[in-house]
Design a protein around this motif. Structure first.
Motif, PDB file in Angstrom:
ATOM      1  N   ARG A 150      -7.207  -5.902  -8.085  1.00  0.00           N
ATOM      2  CA  ARG A 150      -7.865  -6.461  -6.900  1.00  0.00           C
ATOM      3  C   ARG A 150      -6.893  -7.298  -6.069  1.00  0.00           C
ATOM      4  NH1 ARG A 150     -12.890 -10.570  -7.542  1.00  0.00           N
ATOM      5  NH2 ARG A 150     -11.267 -11.646  -8.708  1.00  0.00           N
ATOM      6  N   GLN A 151      -6.070  -8.100  -6.731  1.00  0.00           N
ATOM      7  CA  GLN A 151      -5.092  -8.922  -6.003  1.00  0.00           C
ATOM      8  C   GLN A 151      -4.120  -8.050  -5.207  1.00  0.00           C
ATOM      9  OE1 GLN A 151      -3.111 -12.047  -8.349  1.00  0.00           O
ATOM     10  NE2 GLN A 151      -4.651 -11.733  -9.921  1.00  0.00           N
ATOM     11  N   ILE A 152      -3.670  -6.964  -5.843  1.00  0.00           N
ATOM     12  CA  ILE A 152      -2.713  -6.084  -5.161  1.00  0.00           C
ATOM     13  C   ILE A 152      -3.393  -5.390  -3.976  1.00  0.00           C
ATOM     14  CG2 ILE A 152      -1.151  -4.101  -5.454  1.00  0.00           C
ATOM     15  CD1 ILE A 152      -1.102  -4.995  -8.534  1.00  0.00           C
ATOM     16  N   ALA A 153      -4.648  -4.978  -4.172  1.00  0.00           N
ATOM     17  CA  ALA A 153      -5.390  -4.360  -3.063  1.00  0.00           C
ATOM     18  C   ALA A 153      -5.557  -5.358  -1.913  1.00  0.00           C
ATOM     19  CB  ALA A 153      -6.749  -3.869  -3.549  1.00  0.00           C
ATOM     20  N   CYS A 154      -5.747  -6.617  -2.263  1.00  0.00           N
ATOM     21  CA  CYS A 154      -5.900  -7.673  -1.252  1.00  0.00           C
ATOM     22  C   CYS A 154      -4.613  -7.808  -0.429  1.00  0.00           C
ATOM     23  CB  CYS A 154      -6.250  -8.979  -1.966  1.00  0.00           C
ATOM     24  SG  CYS A 154      -6.512 -10.362  -0.879  1.00  0.00           S
ATOM     25  N   GLY A 155      -3.471  -7.896  -1.100  1.00  0.00           N
ATOM     26  CA  GLY A 155      -2.182  -7.993  -0.407  1.00  0.00           C
ATOM     27  C   GLY A 155      -1.889  -6.752   0.416  1.00  0.00           C
ATOM     28  N   MET A 156      -2.219  -5.573  -0.127  1.00  0.00           N
ATOM     29  CA  MET A 156      -1.956  -4.323   0.586  1.00  0.00           C
ATOM     30  C   MET A 156      -2.862  -4.189   1.806  1.00  0.00           C
ATOM     31  SD  MET A 156       0.637  -2.860  -0.612  1.00  0.00           S
ATOM     32  CE  MET A 156       0.523  -1.460   0.497  1.00  0.00           C
ATOM     33  N   SER A 157      -4.085  -4.693   1.686  1.00  0.00           N
ATOM     34  CA  SER A 157      -5.000  -4.657   2.818  1.00  0.00           C
ATOM     35  C   SER A 157      -4.415  -5.487   3.978  1.00  0.00           C
ATOM     36  CB  SER A 157      -6.357  -5.197   2.368  1.00  0.00           C
ATOM     37  OG  SER A 157      -7.247  -5.191   3.418  1.00  0.00           O
ATOM     38  N   TYR A 158      -3.835  -6.622   3.623  1.00  0.00           N
ATOM     39  CA  TYR A 158      -3.167  -7.463   4.636  1.00  0.00           C
ATOM     40  C   TYR A 158      -1.978  -6.722   5.257  1.00  0.00           C
ATOM     41  CZ  TYR A 158       0.224 -10.927   6.280  1.00  0.00           C
ATOM     42  OH  TYR A 158       1.167 -11.598   7.011  1.00  0.00           O
ATOM     43  N   LEU A 159      -1.130  -6.123   4.412  1.00  0.00           N
ATOM     44  CA  LEU A 159       0.043  -5.402   4.944  1.00  0.00           C
ATOM     45  C   LEU A 159      -0.395  -4.253   5.851  1.00  0.00           C
ATOM     46  CD1 LEU A 159       2.582  -5.243   1.948  1.00  0.00           C
ATOM     47  CD2 LEU A 159       2.578  -6.802   3.903  1.00  0.00           C
ATOM     48  N   SER A 160      -1.477  -3.568   5.460  1.00  0.00           N
ATOM     49  CA  SER A 160      -1.927  -2.462   6.319  1.00  0.00           C
ATOM     50  C   SER A 160      -2.504  -2.994   7.629  1.00  0.00           C
ATOM     51  CB  SER A 160      -2.906  -1.537   5.581  1.00  0.00           C
ATOM     52  OG  SER A 160      -4.093  -2.208   5.286  1.00  0.00           O
ATOM     53  N   ASP A 161      -3.143  -4.161   7.586  1.00  0.00           N
ATOM     54  CA  ASP A 161      -3.642  -4.780   8.829  1.00  0.00           C
ATOM     55  C   ASP A 161      -2.510  -5.068   9.809  1.00  0.00           C
ATOM     56  OD1 ASP A 161      -6.252  -4.750   8.076  1.00  0.00           O
ATOM     57  OD2 ASP A 161      -6.343  -6.867   7.483  1.00  0.00           O
ATOM     58  N   ILE A 162      -1.371  -5.528   9.295  1.00  0.00           N
ATOM     59  CA  ILE A 162      -0.260  -5.821  10.204  1.00  0.00           C
ATOM     60  C   ILE A 162       0.650  -4.592  10.364  1.00  0.00           C
ATOM     61  CG2 ILE A 162      -0.320  -8.333   9.806  1.00  0.00           C
ATOM     62  CD1 ILE A 162       2.251  -7.938   8.111  1.00  0.00           C
ATOM     63  N   LYS A 163       0.131  -3.439   9.957  1.00  0.00           N
ATOM     64  CA  LYS A 163       0.799  -2.143  10.168  1.00  0.00           C
ATOM     65  C   LYS A 163       2.150  -2.041   9.462  1.00  0.00           C
ATOM     66  CE  LYS A 163      -2.261  -0.859  13.427  1.00  0.00           C
ATOM     67  NZ  LYS A 163      -3.456  -1.301  12.652  1.00  0.00           N
ATOM     68  N   LEU A 164       2.200  -2.635   8.295  1.00  0.00           N
ATOM     69  CA  LEU A 164       3.429  -2.548   7.534  1.00  0.00           C
ATOM     70  C   LEU A 164       3.223  -1.570   6.376  1.00  0.00           C
ATOM     71  CD1 LEU A 164       5.463  -5.761   7.212  1.00  0.00           C
ATOM     72  CD2 LEU A 164       5.822  -3.875   5.657  1.00  0.00           C
ATOM     73  N   VAL A 165       4.048  -0.545   6.339  1.00  0.00           N
ATOM     74  CA  VAL A 165       3.951   0.450   5.268  1.00  0.00           C
ATOM     75  C   VAL A 165       4.934   0.055   4.171  1.00  0.00           C
ATOM     76  CG1 VAL A 165       4.194   2.907   4.702  1.00  0.00           C
ATOM     77  CG2 VAL A 165       3.308   2.224   6.948  1.00  0.00           C
ATOM     78  N   HIS A 166       4.452   0.012   2.938  1.00  0.00           N
ATOM     79  CA  HIS A 166       5.309  -0.467   1.856  1.00  0.00           C
ATOM     80  C   HIS A 166       6.373   0.555   1.454  1.00  0.00           C
ATOM     81  CE1 HIS A 166       6.782  -1.868  -1.949  1.00  0.00           C
ATOM     82  NE2 HIS A 166       6.135  -3.009  -1.821  1.00  0.00           N
ATOM     83  N   ARG A 167       5.951   1.795   1.198  1.00  0.00           N
ATOM     84  CA  ARG A 167       6.818   2.921   0.827  1.00  0.00           C
ATOM     85  C   ARG A 167       7.277   2.930  -0.620  1.00  0.00           C
ATOM     86  NH1 ARG A 167      10.808   5.183   4.619  1.00  0.00           N
ATOM     87  NH2 ARG A 167       9.899   5.205   6.673  1.00  0.00           N
ATOM     88  N   ASP A 168       7.103   1.863  -1.348  1.00  0.00           N
ATOM     89  CA  ASP A 168       7.570   1.864  -2.733  1.00  0.00           C
ATOM     90  C   ASP A 168       6.667   0.999  -3.612  1.00  0.00           C
ATOM     91  OD1 ASP A 168       9.110   2.494  -4.887  1.00  0.00           O
ATOM     92  OD2 ASP A 168      10.877   1.356  -4.267  1.00  0.00           O
ATOM     93  N   LEU A 169       5.371   1.221  -3.438  1.00  0.00           N
ATOM     94  CA  LEU A 169       4.411   0.456  -4.217  1.00  0.00           C
ATOM     95  C   LEU A 169       4.402   0.985  -5.656  1.00  0.00           C
ATOM     96  CD1 LEU A 169       2.264  -1.743  -4.032  1.00  0.00           C
ATOM     97  CD2 LEU A 169       0.615   0.007  -3.353  1.00  0.00           C
ATOM     98  N   ALA A 170       4.698   0.106  -6.602  1.00  0.00           N
ATOM     99  CA  ALA A 170       4.784   0.477  -8.014  1.00  0.00           C
ATOM    100  C   ALA A 170       4.770  -0.814  -8.812  1.00  0.00           C
ATOM    101  CB  ALA A 170       6.085   1.245  -8.284  1.00  0.00           C
ATOM    102  N   ALA A 171       4.416  -0.735 -10.101  1.00  0.00           N
ATOM    103  CA  ALA A 171       4.320  -1.957 -10.908  1.00  0.00           C
ATOM    104  C   ALA A 171       5.654  -2.700 -10.980  1.00  0.00           C
ATOM    105  CB  ALA A 171       3.818  -1.632 -12.307  1.00  0.00           C
ATOM    106  N   ARG A 172       6.782  -1.962 -10.874  1.00  0.00           N
ATOM    107  CA  ARG A 172       8.081  -2.639 -10.939  1.00  0.00           C
ATOM    108  C   ARG A 172       8.317  -3.510  -9.709  1.00  0.00           C
ATOM    109  NH1 ARG A 172       8.798   2.668 -10.096  1.00  0.00           N
ATOM    110  NH2 ARG A 172       9.301   3.186  -7.949  1.00  0.00           N
ATOM    111  N   ASN A 173       7.578  -3.258  -8.623  1.00  0.00           N
ATOM    112  CA  ASN A 173       7.741  -4.032  -7.392  1.00  0.00           C
ATOM    113  C   ASN A 173       6.636  -5.051  -7.146  1.00  0.00           C
ATOM    114  OD1 ASN A 173      10.176  -2.866  -6.757  1.00  0.00           O
ATOM    115  ND2 ASN A 173       9.234  -1.152  -5.680  1.00  0.00           N
ATOM    116  N   ILE A 174       5.859  -5.311  -8.177  1.00  0.00           N
ATOM    117  CA  ILE A 174       4.891  -6.412  -8.112  1.00  0.00           C
ATOM    118  C   ILE A 174       5.433  -7.516  -9.007  1.00  0.00           C
ATOM    119  CG2 ILE A 174       2.503  -7.141  -8.579  1.00  0.00           C
ATOM    120  CD1 ILE A 174       2.637  -4.918  -6.472  1.00  0.00           C
ATOM    121  N   LEU A 175       5.479  -8.730  -8.477  1.00  0.00           N
ATOM    122  CA  LEU A 175       5.958  -9.860  -9.274  1.00  0.00           C
ATOM    123  C   LEU A 175       4.772 -10.721  -9.689  1.00  0.00           C
ATOM    124  CD1 LEU A 175       9.058 -10.748  -7.089  1.00  0.00           C
ATOM    125  CD2 LEU A 175       9.117  -9.803  -9.410  1.00  0.00           C
ATOM    126  N   LEU A 176       4.933 -11.399 -10.814  1.00  0.00           N
ATOM    127  CA  LEU A 176       3.871 -12.281 -11.308  1.00  0.00           C
ATOM    128  C   LEU A 176       4.373 -13.708 -11.306  1.00  0.00           C
ATOM    129  CD1 LEU A 176       2.169 -10.806 -14.498  1.00  0.00           C
ATOM    130  CD2 LEU A 176       1.200 -11.104 -12.226  1.00  0.00           C
TER     131      LEU A 176
END
Ligand code: ACK
Length: 307
Positions: A150-176
């Motif tokens: 849910r947290q990642i979906a929340c951050g991605m929803s924000y990035l998509s709102d500002i029209k930013l495409v991630h291109r490399d969404l994967a667990a290795r690119n999420i930090l805790l």
């Protein structure tokens, strides 16, 4: 071509408000190293309005980096300076290449990458119960998995709102971070290999084939909807506690398998509803995939229902 900081850098300017004096940074240790980049743990004095020393992470280049890597790191800065969200890694400052190596200073995430974190807990949970007793925080319950998702979906929803495409969404690119808050990182065109087998070498850089939507593989088409496909793979990584997707499948064969309609099967411990969500993300038609807001709402309902 090796990196020459005095060569053509006219197009890249770091705004004064992001410049941070190098003498206020103390490098402590190496956190990770890729082919051309390095991530260092450091402390910074009076950074981003916080008095005293704060722990930070510094992204920099190895001495033999190419000029392109230098521009990639600067372009990461250019992207990061636009984003401000609790689930996206925060830029804190930049030490420019005028007086030493380029440092892009970002918020420190004490628990490291989500992939490594999940793999560590897997070990602790299955093979050593005493370790688990010593590290009660290291337990990952099905509810934690849903919360990460849910947290990642929340951050991605924000990035998509500002029209930013991630291109490399994967667990290795999420930090805790310290209290297991997920922070999306490493977005944009910048990409370095910290995991040896995740990126398939192609003439144009390296490609994380197993996370890519069919339209990205075929036509280099990257959109928020191809991010949604990758998010589905990330869900699978979460449920399997950091396994590598499509076990046993060679990346060379993947595109054809996907075109034939092949998809990963439901992991044994995965709830039917969550697997249904993955499958929606893996719809061959980008416009039929859910939006990140829909994904967020769906997970939010699952979490609320299961209290
Ligand atoms: O799992 P890790 O320890 O967490 O290994 C990788 C390594 O650097 C290469 O990416 C760690 N890393 C990257 N960015 C940060 C950060 N902002 N805070 C803490 N660790 C980081 C990552």
């Amino acid at each position: 071509t090796s990196l020459d900081p005095n060569s053509d850098t006219k197009s890249v300017k770091v705004e004064t408000k992001w410049k941070f004096p190098r003498q206020r940074i103390v490098i402590e240790q190496l956190l990770g190293e890729g082919e051309f980049g390095r991530v260092l743990k450091a402390k910074a004095f009076n950074i981003a309005g916080k008095p005293g020393y704060s722990l930070v992470a510094v992204k920099t280049l190895k001495p033999d980096a190419r000029k392109q890597d230098f521009y990639d790191l600067l372009s990461e800065y250019q992207l990061l300076k636009q984003v401000h969200h609790p689930h996206v890694i925060q830029l804190l400052g930049v030490c420019t290449h005028e007086d030493g190596p380029l440092y892009v200073i970002i918020e420190y995430a004490s628990q490291g990458s989500l992939r490594n974190y999940l793999r560590k807990t897997r070990h602790i949970m299955t093979s050593d119960l005493r370790l688990l007793e010593d590290n009660p925080d290291h337990r990952v319950t099905p509810r934690d998995i849903l919360s990460f998702a849910r947290q990642i979906a929340c951050g991605m929803s924000y990035l998509s709102d500002i029209k930013l495409v991630h291109r490399d969404l994967a667990a290795r690119n999420i930090l805790l971070s310290e209290n297991r808050v997920c922070k999306i990182s490493d977005f944009g065109l910048t990409r370095d290999i910290y995991e040896d087998n995740a990126y398939f070498k192609k003439s144009k850089g390296r490609v994380p084939v197993k996370w890519m939507a069919p339209e990205s593989l075929a036509d280099h088409l990257y959109t928020t909807k191809s991010d949604v496909w990758s998010y589905g793979i990330l869900l699978w990584e979460l449920v399997t506690l950091g396994a590598t997707p499509y076990p046993g499948v060679q990346v060379e064969n993947l595109y054809h398998l996907l075109k034939e309609g092949y998809r990963m099967e439901k992991p044994s411990n995965c709830a039917t509803s969550l697997y249904a969500l993955m499958k929606k993300c893996w719809n061959v038609r980008p416009d039929c995939r859910p939006s990140f807001l829909e994904i967020y709402d769906f997970l939010d309902n699952l979490l609320t229902d299961s209290i």
